[in-house]
Design an enzyme around this catalytic site. Structure first.
Site, PDB file in Angstrom:
ATOM      1  N   ASP A 108     -14.748   1.565   4.000  1.00 12.56           N
ATOM      2  CA  ASP A 108     -14.752   1.513   5.458  1.00 12.56           C
ATOM      3  C   ASP A 108     -13.996   0.288   5.956  1.00 12.56           C
ATOM      4  OD1 ASP A 108     -16.320   3.742   5.227  1.00 12.56           O
ATOM      5  OD2 ASP A 108     -18.213   2.688   5.581  1.00 12.56           O
ATOM      6  N   TYR A 164     -20.921  -0.019  -6.167  1.00 11.77           N
ATOM      7  CA  TYR A 164     -20.739  -0.898  -5.020  1.00 11.77           C
ATOM      8  C   TYR A 164     -21.746  -2.046  -5.099  1.00 11.77           C
ATOM      9  CZ  TYR A 164     -17.693   2.409  -2.543  1.00 11.77           C
ATOM     10  OH  TYR A 164     -16.654   3.209  -2.173  1.00 11.77           O
TER      11      TYR A 164
END
Length: 571
Positions: A108, A164
């Site tokens: 993002d 992540y």
């Protein structure tokens, strides 16, 4: 008569001599010279190779990974660098499908990456492609190398898992740090009394009476703020919502004394009595009560800033919180609720609840390590999954932090996965999130005998150095400068997120699967009859669906129009 004479026999033609397979030295030298002159004039032709490129980047200033026209993206910069470095020909510039472009993961806006991988057919010769790319790309963008892969390889399809990491400041897990104003007021007089946060700026907070159509002082709110004079100094005149706080830039039309009934002497007395505001020498001699208040608040802000992260009397009490074994066990228990296959519809956007893509598999979610960056402690939250949706990890972190800070019950975690349930989940700031690594386990096991292993093992040291220099330092400096996490923590309350209160199990069991779609219909039409029909459909989902709700609403509107026409004719 004599017969004609036959022609004389002809001699057979001699056989052609075979050409000699041997050549003289002079002929060999001439042939070699011609070949060399031809090779000098001819440019070398390189072949495209299918490769996987490993790189890292700091996401600040980028609008995400995926290419988006008109926006600065990671893919846009990388594609242009590949063209300038000679890996992509002119005819394929701006057309990534022509050279089988594929990415292993999307990030993002503002999210960084350490082990990002893209694949495609590029001209990797002549040698030095990595050096040419790094000379073109900015400093926050680093290409580690590339590896030859099979012609059918795709960084997206062959990626088994993605890992992540979210760096969460330790103070975010402290239930007493950066609390909202409502919680501070509610705790006054209790055993666990909270203190108004003086570290975060007033920006980003809603100021009632200033940010809106009305600009006045709410008398009821001011009465709540002045119910106990001893609480004025503790909570900084209740809050900036009422327009009667001492330290903010917004002040009421009247002076401080007329609003809260507190004089200079009382301010000084409260400062010494409550030990929140330090005693201001010669404050009474200033002559104006507003100045006294401003000086007192400014002095508190100076003390907080001079001592680092609020290391005053109350700051020392807050600093007692540490991520110990008890806190680690509870936080890992909360994060383990996300492990497995669940419907993460409430943890993303722009998707319907019935979409099969909402079901995602989380392999692990742990927070066992604390790292210190520039004097600030962070909890390293590591999540591994097959794939993730838009904002999914940030929303998972937001709900986990809300539960850890006792802003929401743990039962809300399981309730959020139920089918047909629609709740609003807080989204954690993006600055602490980065892609750590992409795994290609199945591919490596299948082609381990003929091709190189597609992994970050060969670039581990270089990646670690880049991570500490660009990503970790950016996360710590951003939090110190802007306090993104601190400001976000102030919004974790039931006023901004009503669903954090939890839901009655009986109500949750009766919630229809079409609730969200029906609510969307109700929001798009303000007619009372239409909303009433939608409400009926909501209460009886087994008999009336979305289409039936629309039909009933239309028929109700038509009936209402006919009744009004009849009434006019009768009149």
């Amino acid at each position: 008569m004599e017969p004609p004479s036959s022609p004389p026999p002809q001699q057979p033609s001699p056989k052609k001599l075979k050409m000699s397979t041997t050549t003289s030295d002079d002929e060999t030298t001439a042939a070699a010279a011609n070949a060399n002159s031809f090779s000098v004039d001819r440019k070398p032709r390189y072949k495209r190779r299918k490769v996987a490129i490993f790189f890292a980047y700091c996401g600040v200033g980028y609008q995400g990974m995926q290419k988006n026209p008109g926006a600065k993206t990671i893919e846009g910069d990388l594609e242009e660098a590949l063209f300038l470095a000679g890996a992509v020909p002119e005819m394929d510039r701006g057309h990534p499908k022509r050279y089988d472009w594929a990415r292993s993961a999307r990030t993002d806006k503002g999210v960084s990456a350490v082990g990002q991988v893209v694949s495609g057919r590029f001209y990797v010769d002549p040698p030095g492609l990595v050096e040419r790319l790094n000379s073109i790309l900015p400093e926050q963008f680093r290409v580690f190398g590339y590896k030859r892969v099979t012609p059918s390889f795709s960084a997206k399809k062959f990626c088994d898992r993605r890992k992540y990491v979210y760096l969460l400041p330790v103070f975010a897990l402290d239930p007493c740090a950066h609390r909202d104003r409502e919680s501070v007021l509610a705790s006054l007089g209790s055993e666990n009394e909270l203190v108004k946060c003086l570290e975060c700026p007033e920006r980003g907070r809603k100021v009632e009476g200033v940010m809106g159509n009305k600009r006045n002082l709410d008398a009821k709110a001011c009465n709540l703020a002045t119910a106990d004079d001893s609480t004025d100094a503790i909570v900084d005149q209740d809050s900036s919502e009422n327009g009667c706080n001492l330290g903010s830039g917004f002040k009421g039309d009247s002076d401080v004394e007329s609003v809260n009934g507190t004089s200079n002497d009382s301010v000084e007395a409260l400062a010494s009595e409550n030990s929140v505001l330090p005693k201001v020498e010669n404050a009474v001699g200033l002559g104006q009560e507003d100045d006294v208040s401003d000086v007192a608040i400014e002095h508190v802000a100076d003390v907080v800033s001079e001592n680092g992260n609020g290391e005053d009397k109350y700051g020392k009490e807050r600093s007692k919180f540490c991520y110990g074994e008890k806190e680690k066990e509870r936080f890992n228990r909360i994060l383990s609720s996300f492990v497995g296959t669940h419907n993460f519809y409430n943890f993303t956007t722009r998707i319907k609840a019935e979409d099969p893509s909402c079901h995602r598999f989380i392999v692990s979610f742990e927070a066992n390590t604390v790292v210190t960056v520039e004097g600030m402690d962070f909890v390293k939250c590591e999540v591994v999954g097959q794939s993730f949706m838009l904002h999914q990890i940030r929303k998972m972190m937001g709900l986990a932090v809300a539960v850890m800070r006792n802003c929401a019950p743990e039962s809300l975690l399981e309730y959020a996965f139920q089918k047909g349930v629609s709740i609003t989940v807080p989204t954690a700031p993006e600055v602490g999130l980065y892609l750590d690594e992409c795994y290609f386990t199945s591919y490596n096991n299948k082609w381990k005998d003929t091709h190189e292993e597609v992994s970050m093992k060969d670039y581990a040291e270089e990646a670690e150095a880049f991570k500490m220099k660009h990503i970790y330092s950016h996360i710590a400096s951003t939090e110190r400068k802007y306090g993104n996490v601190g400001l976000w923590l102030h919004s974790l309350n039931c006023r901004n997120y009503p669903d954090l209160r939890g839901v009655d199990p009986k109500v949750a069991a009766d919630t229809p699967a079409e609730a969200k779609d029906i609510e969307t219909i109700a929001d798009t039409n303000s007619e009372s009859n239409y909303v009433g029909a939608v409400t009926d459909a909501y209460s009886e989902p087994a008999n009336i669906g979305i289409a039936d709700a629309k039909a009933e609403a239309n028929s109700t509107e038509i009936g209402a129009d006919m009744n009004s026409a009849v009434e006019k004719n009768d009149a």
